[in-house]
Write a protein that holds these residues in place. Sequence first.
Motif, mmCIF file in Angstrom:
data_model
loop_
_atom_site.group_PDB
_atom_site.id
_atom_site.type_symbol
_atom_site.label_atom_id
_atom_site.label_comp_id
_atom_site.label_asym_id
_atom_site.label_seq_id
_atom_site.Cartn_x
_atom_site.Cartn_y
_atom_site.Cartn_z
ATOM 1 N N PRO A 267 8.925 11.538 -1.456
ATOM 2 C CA PRO A 267 7.903 10.512 -1.246
ATOM 3 C C PRO A 267 8.171 9.280 -2.104
ATOM 4 N N LEU A 268 7.987 8.111 -1.522
ATOM 5 C CA LEU A 268 8.306 6.870 -2.228
ATOM 6 C C LEU A 268 7.527 6.719 -3.526
ATOM 7 N N VAL A 269 6.293 7.208 -3.555
ATOM 8 C CA VAL A 269 5.483 7.048 -4.765
ATOM 9 C C VAL A 269 6.094 7.817 -5.931
ATOM 10 N N LEU A 270 6.856 8.869 -5.649
ATOM 11 C CA LEU A 270 7.535 9.594 -6.720
ATOM 12 C C LEU A 270 8.812 8.891 -7.154
ATOM 13 N N LEU A 271 9.471 8.232 -6.218
ATOM 14 C CA LEU A 271 10.771 7.635 -6.505
ATOM 15 C C LEU A 271 10.681 6.316 -7.271
ATOM 16 N N GLY A 272 9.687 5.494 -6.956
ATOM 17 C CA GLY A 272 9.719 4.175 -7.573
ATOM 18 C C GLY A 272 8.391 3.480 -7.693
ATOM 19 N N GLY A 273 7.351 4.200 -8.033
ATOM 20 C CA GLY A 273 6.035 3.573 -8.119
ATOM 21 C C GLY A 273 5.825 2.733 -9.355
#
Length: 237
Positions: free
Chosen positions: A122-128
């Motif tokens: 999930p994007l929120v884990l990768l680069g939030g």
Amino acid sequence: MSTLTLAPPQLRLLGQFRLESAAGTVDLCGNAQRLLAFVGLRRRVSRSVLAGTLWPDVTEEHARGSLRTTLWKLPHGDRPLVRCAGETVELTDALRVDAHTLAETALSVVRAEEPPRPGPAPLVLLGGGELLPGWDEDWVLLERERLRQLRLHALDALAEGLTRQGSPALALEAALASVRIEPLRESAHRAIVAAHLSEGNVIEAVRHYRAYRLLLRNELGLEPSAQLAGLIPPAHR
């Protein structure tokens, strides 16, 4: 018409503070930002705790007066951002908070009893981004560390699960994101080595292990754990 009635507003706390509506970014004064961030993170808080936390260096009467003034300065409209009920201030359902999305996503990964679904992390884990960089209040520091640890554990769990599932490229993406957040975290480096080995890329695994071993020696004067070293053929350590 209030801009906040056009679409559900979004409170961005990962990275720089932003309150966004369909019409664009909503400008708030510093005290309003701090109030909205605190309530946004806690969801529900008493007036006394809110006033005492945001204005700790003044009398209780002064702090409560500042709280009333700041609440009045928040955007109002058909869908208010916070609700005041007696001694309680709480977030309304109209406001979406990215820090909640991060926490809920990370917890769902850590608690998962089944293998991760195929696909990228999930994007929120990768680069939030980290929580409210530059804010140094104690309540921000505590919440920032909580979210950082949740994200790291979720990325590590995701990387390990994806490797077991036969998706080493996606596992590497998750593990490398964890390393970017905390370069010395061994569990993330172990996941990277395991992902390389699962593809048969022994040279890549050895290269990464040696680079991490050197980093650990230079930064802390330590050696990798036996668990990590055991992944590498003895002749190549």
